[in-house]
Write a protein that holds these residues in place. Structure first.
Motif, PDB file in Angstrom:
ATOM      1  N   SER A  59       0.813  -1.234   0.000  1.00 21.67           N
ATOM      2  CA  SER A  59       0.000   0.000   0.000  1.00 21.67           C
ATOM      3  C   SER A  59       0.844   1.280   0.000  1.00 21.67           C
ATOM      4  O   SER A  59       0.439   2.296   0.559  1.00 21.67           O
ATOM      5  CB  SER A  59      -0.954   0.009   1.204  1.00 21.67           C
ATOM      6  N   LYS A  72       1.516   3.468  -6.078  1.00 28.33           N
ATOM      7  CA  LYS A  72       0.285   3.578  -6.848  1.00 28.33           C
ATOM      8  C   LYS A  72       0.637   3.898  -8.294  1.00 28.33           C
ATOM      9  O   LYS A  72       1.692   4.453  -8.579  1.00 28.33           O
ATOM     10  CB  LYS A  72      -0.588   4.688  -6.248  1.00 28.33           C
ATOM     11  N   SER A 101      -5.548   3.290 -10.373  1.00 27.51           N
ATOM     12  CA  SER A 101      -5.452   1.926  -9.853  1.00 27.51           C
ATOM     13  C   SER A 101      -5.263   1.949  -8.347  1.00 27.51           C
ATOM     14  O   SER A 101      -4.784   2.930  -7.784  1.00 27.51           O
ATOM     15  CB  SER A 101      -4.269   1.197 -10.483  1.00 27.51           C
ATOM     16  N   PRO A 102      -5.605   0.825  -7.685  1.00 31.00           N
ATOM     17  CA  PRO A 102      -5.386   0.756  -6.240  1.00 31.00           C
ATOM     18  C   PRO A 102      -3.890   0.657  -5.933  1.00 31.00           C
ATOM     19  O   PRO A 102      -3.078   0.408  -6.812  1.00 31.00           O
ATOM     20  CB  PRO A 102      -6.120  -0.529  -5.833  1.00 31.00           C
ATOM     21  N   PHE A 103      -3.546   0.835  -4.658  1.00 27.51           N
ATOM     22  CA  PHE A 103      -2.158   0.690  -4.243  1.00 27.51           C
ATOM     23  C   PHE A 103      -1.659  -0.726  -4.545  1.00 27.51           C
ATOM     24  O   PHE A 103      -2.438  -1.672  -4.611  1.00 27.51           O
ATOM     25  CB  PHE A 103      -2.011   0.962  -2.740  1.00 27.51           C
TER      26      PHE A 103
END
Length: 166
Positions: free
Chosen positions: A49, A52, A58-60
């Motif tokens: 996390s 990115k 997009s998500p982490f």
């Protein structure tokens, strides 16, 4: 993007010189610099996390281990050898190889024209060869032994063989 010194302190010899550069949307290059403790073949994982996509849609990223790759362009290590040009039956043989590799390379020693000395030299992988005086590995008098050495750095780049004659 720059990584903080705290993140790189454990793997980079000079964390203030370390940096990350996006090569493409899918490839992130991490440059650690001189003194880094990571070597090709080591696994590197990013903290989950923390990364990115460049478009931020997009998500982490998840934490995925990736093998460290060698540099795209390898520099051949330079190599030189010093030692006596001749020795007598009682003298020791002391040869020293020097390379410009930033980390100590592995050396491969051999004798091109004498099987017994070749066998003895193959036991050495460091920069120096030391054979005791009166060594049975060099029994022939009035003979010029041709000793070859190469250096292999941590990236697998091999120097041109240097031939030293004793």
């Amino acid at each position: 993007a720059k990584l903080s010194g705290a993140v790189l302190a454990g793997v980079s010899g000079a964390p203030w010189r370390a940096k990350c550069v996006w090569e493409s949307d899918a490839t992130l290059n991490v440059f650690l610099g001189v003194g880094a403790t990571l070597v090709p073949g080591d696994a590197l994982s990013l903290k989950p996390s923390t990364l990115k996509s460049s478009n931020l849609v997009s998500p982490f990223s998840s934490s995925k281990a990736t093998a460290v790759s060698p540099p795209a362009l390898l520099k051949e290590p330079s190599l030189s050898v010093s030692g006596p040009k001749s020795i007598d039956q009682c003298a020791i043989l002391h040869l020293k190889a020097a390379s410009d590799s930033p980390r100590p390379p592995t050396f491969l020693w051999r004798c091109l024209n004498h099987a017994g000395l070749n066998t003895a030299l193959q036991a050495f992988t460091a920069s120096q060869v030391l054979l005791a005086g009166g060594t049975p590995d060099m029994p022939t008098l009035d003979f010029e032994y041709e000793i070859g050495v190469t250096a292999t750095d941590l990236f697998g780049s091999v120097s041109t063989e240097v031939i030293f004659r004793v």
